[in-house]
Design a protein around this motif. Structure first.
Motif, short mmCIF file in Angstrom:
data_model
loop_
_atom_site.label_atom_id
_atom_site.label_comp_id
_atom_site.label_asym_id
_atom_site.label_seq_id
_atom_site.Cartn_x
_atom_site.Cartn_y
_atom_site.Cartn_z
N VAL A 32 1.11 -1.20 0.05
CA VAL A 32 -0.02 0.04 0.06
C VAL A 32 0.93 1.12 0.01
O VAL A 32 1.64 1.41 0.99
N ALA A 38 -3.49 7.47 -9.10
CA ALA A 38 -3.28 6.55 -10.16
C ALA A 38 -2.74 7.35 -11.39
O ALA A 38 -1.79 6.63 -12.07
N THR A 67 -10.32 1.90 -10.79
CA THR A 67 -10.54 1.68 -9.12
C THR A 67 -10.67 2.78 -8.37
O THR A 67 -10.18 3.91 -8.65
N CYS A 69 -11.36 4.49 -4.48
CA CYS A 69 -11.41 4.45 -2.87
C CYS A 69 -12.82 4.72 -2.16
O CYS A 69 -13.49 5.40 -2.99
N THR A 312 -1.66 -1.16 -4.27
CA THR A 312 -2.64 -0.09 -4.38
C THR A 312 -2.32 1.20 -3.50
O THR A 312 -1.05 1.18 -2.96
N SER A 313 -3.17 2.04 -3.38
CA SER A 313 -3.06 3.18 -2.47
C SER A 313 -4.44 3.36 -1.77
O SER A 313 -5.56 2.94 -1.93
N VAL A 337 -7.82 5.65 -8.00
CA VAL A 337 -6.52 5.00 -7.24
C VAL A 337 -6.05 3.89 -8.07
O VAL A 337 -6.96 3.07 -9.11
N PRO A 338 -4.85 3.59 -7.99
CA PRO A 338 -4.29 2.42 -8.89
C PRO A 338 -4.71 0.92 -7.88
O PRO A 338 -4.64 1.07 -6.77
N LEU A 339 -4.98 -0.05 -8.76
CA LEU A 339 -5.23 -1.26 -8.13
C LEU A 339 -4.53 -2.38 -9.39
O LEU A 339 -4.78 -2.47 -10.35
N LEU A 357 -12.05 -0.54 -3.44
CA LEU A 357 -10.89 -0.93 -2.68
C LEU A 357 -11.56 -2.10 -1.77
O LEU A 357 -10.95 -2.88 -1.20
N ILE A 360 -10.77 -5.89 -2.56
CA ILE A 360 -9.61 -6.40 -2.31
C ILE A 360 -9.76 -7.76 -1.57
O ILE A 360 -9.19 -8.83 -1.45
#
Length: 457
Positions: A32, A38, A67, A69, A312-313, A337-339, A357, A360
């Protein structure tokens, strides 16, 4: 008979006859980053920011381009994805890591997974708002943060100095605008220490199932990295975000960022907006190198073939878009956000489905062969890992309290209760400059979003 054999062979080669056989998963490596939008990663389209290790992971993985959050700041977001519950929702089930622990896996936290005050808990080396039941063991990665020796810049005040006194740090109002070009090679930095500890733990526990959560604090302010990480980002290569006169006029007061270019004072120093981007890029690249160290050790230990890797973040970040700074709102720069999910034995690709998120937790549970608790809100993304064209969500939710939003392929909708709404056509207006919420032509669209939002608890 020969014709039948050839037909079966053709189907097998095309993947239509036999399902892809994934490898047995024995470990989960959950990485994380903190405050990472992203759009700055190379694998998400940034042409300038250097993120070769994350990009290489993406090339081997399923990348989820859509994605979002759920929490809009660190604490709520991390609590949300660790328990797979929307912000403010109650529940009694175990956290993601606790679920693995309860099933006999070794679980460890290195660095920031649940909320830690950055820089406060990082300087002190304390646990922050951790969830002790999640972990077999937990380890912090302290650092000096803004007090790190080197060239300190307070960009909203246009201050540049190597003096170590009077630096903005824990609790100080201007701390989000600090960068430090640190002395040394970066081995004193929290993220370097976190990667080193993660490598040690993988070596120690490589023969038994583990769930290892590695939390990097960069690019969260203060943006600290050695000078060579700043060098690729001179300000003449950086284009500041587009801003328009009157941009805030059609945004409800509740939708305005708490920190703006004017309130912070950075509007007086246009080049320092670019320097903020340079600091953010430098911090991202430094973090990327630490990701590379951890993944490199995973390969050296021969664990890549049985380890799920998730990157991710917790949320994104404003760097002057709309003259907004920081986070804590539901505009695209914060919510997107990135995933990236690497699954051994699966093909790489880019999934077209929306994801949240909270997804996950059920995803890694299914991949590891564990049951999925009934009281979580996330959906397993495993069908999209197997088939990137699968649509598991057609919309994503973000927010909590009075700031709530929904995002689908065409629209971004934001709702502040009695304090107003925003609606943007993301195909025609991806920068979110024209709020259509008061335009009667879009009444039906708005009503549809209001109804859908009312069903989310």
């Amino acid at each position: 008979m020969l014709r039948l054999f050839l037909l079966l062979l053709l189907f097998a080669q095309s993947g239509l006859l036999f399902a892809e056989e994934p490898a047995k998963v024995r470990n989960v490596l959950f990485i994380v980053s903190d405050d990472l939008k992203a759009s700055v990663l190379g694998c998400y389209g940034d042409p300038l920011c250097k993120t070769p290790n994350i990009d290489e992971l993406a090339a081997r993985s399923m990348v989820f381009d859509k994605t979002y959050c759920q929490g809009l700041v660190c604490g709520p977001s991390r609590q949300s994805f660790m328990f797979s519950r929307y912000v403010g929702a109650s529940g009694s089930g175990p956290s993601m890591a606790e679920h693995f622990k309860n099933n006999g896996w070794y679980t460890a936290r290195v660095g920031k997974i649940y909320h830690m005050r950055v820089p406060g808990d990082i300087i002190a080396g304390t646990n922050g708002v951790d969830h002790a039941a999640s972990w077999t063991e937990r380890f912090n990665a302290p650092g000096r943060e803004a007090h790190t020796p080197g060239l300190y810049s307070l960009l909203n005040q246009n201050i540049f100095t190597t003096e170590e006194e009077n630096r903005q740090s824990t609790g100080d109002p201007h701390r989000p605008f600090v960068t430090v070009e640190s002395e040394g090679d970066g081995t004193d930095q929290p993220d370097y220490k976190a990667a080193t500890k993660a490598i040690e733990l993988m070596r120690e526990h490589k023969d038994n199932p583990f769930f290892l959560a590695v939390g990097f604090v960069r690019p969260h302010y203060p943006m600290v990295a050695p000078p060579n990480y700043f060098e690729p980002y001179p300000i003449d290569k950086i284009t500041a975000p587009q801003t328009l006169p009157g941009d805030h006029d059609d945004i409800p007061k509740a939708g305005l960022a708490r920190s703006t270019s004017q309130k912070s004072g950075i509007s007086k120093y246009p080049d320092n907006v670019k320097r903020m981007w340079a600091g953010y890029y430098a911090a991202v690249t430094f973090m990327d190198v630490q990701v590379g160290r951890v993944l490199g050790e995973l390969d050296r230990l021969g664990l890549r073939d049985n380890t799920v890797v998730v990157f991710t973040s917790d949320h994104g970040y404003h760097l002057g878009e709309h003259e907004f700074w920081l986070k804590s709102n539901v505009h695209e720069e914060v919510t997107h956000v990135p995933l990236i999910v690497f699954t051994p034995g699966r093909k790489s690709g880019r999934a077209v489905t929306f994801a949240e998120l909270v997804d996950i937790y059920p995803t890694v549970s299914e991949l590891a062969g564990l049951s999925i608790p009934s009281d979580i809100v996330g959906h397993s993304l495993v069908p999209a890992i197997a088939d990137p064209t699968a649509i598991l969500r057609d919309i994503a939710y973000s927010g909590g309290g009075k700031q709530r939003s929904l995002r689908n392929d065409q629209w971004s909708y934001m709702n502040y209760g009695k304090d107003g709404e925003e609606l943007y056509d993301m195909q025609e207006d991806p920068g979110q400059f024209t709020n259509l919420a008061k335009n009667s032509r879009y009444a039906e669209v708005l009503n549809g979003f209001r109804e859908r939002l009312s069903k989310i608890q």
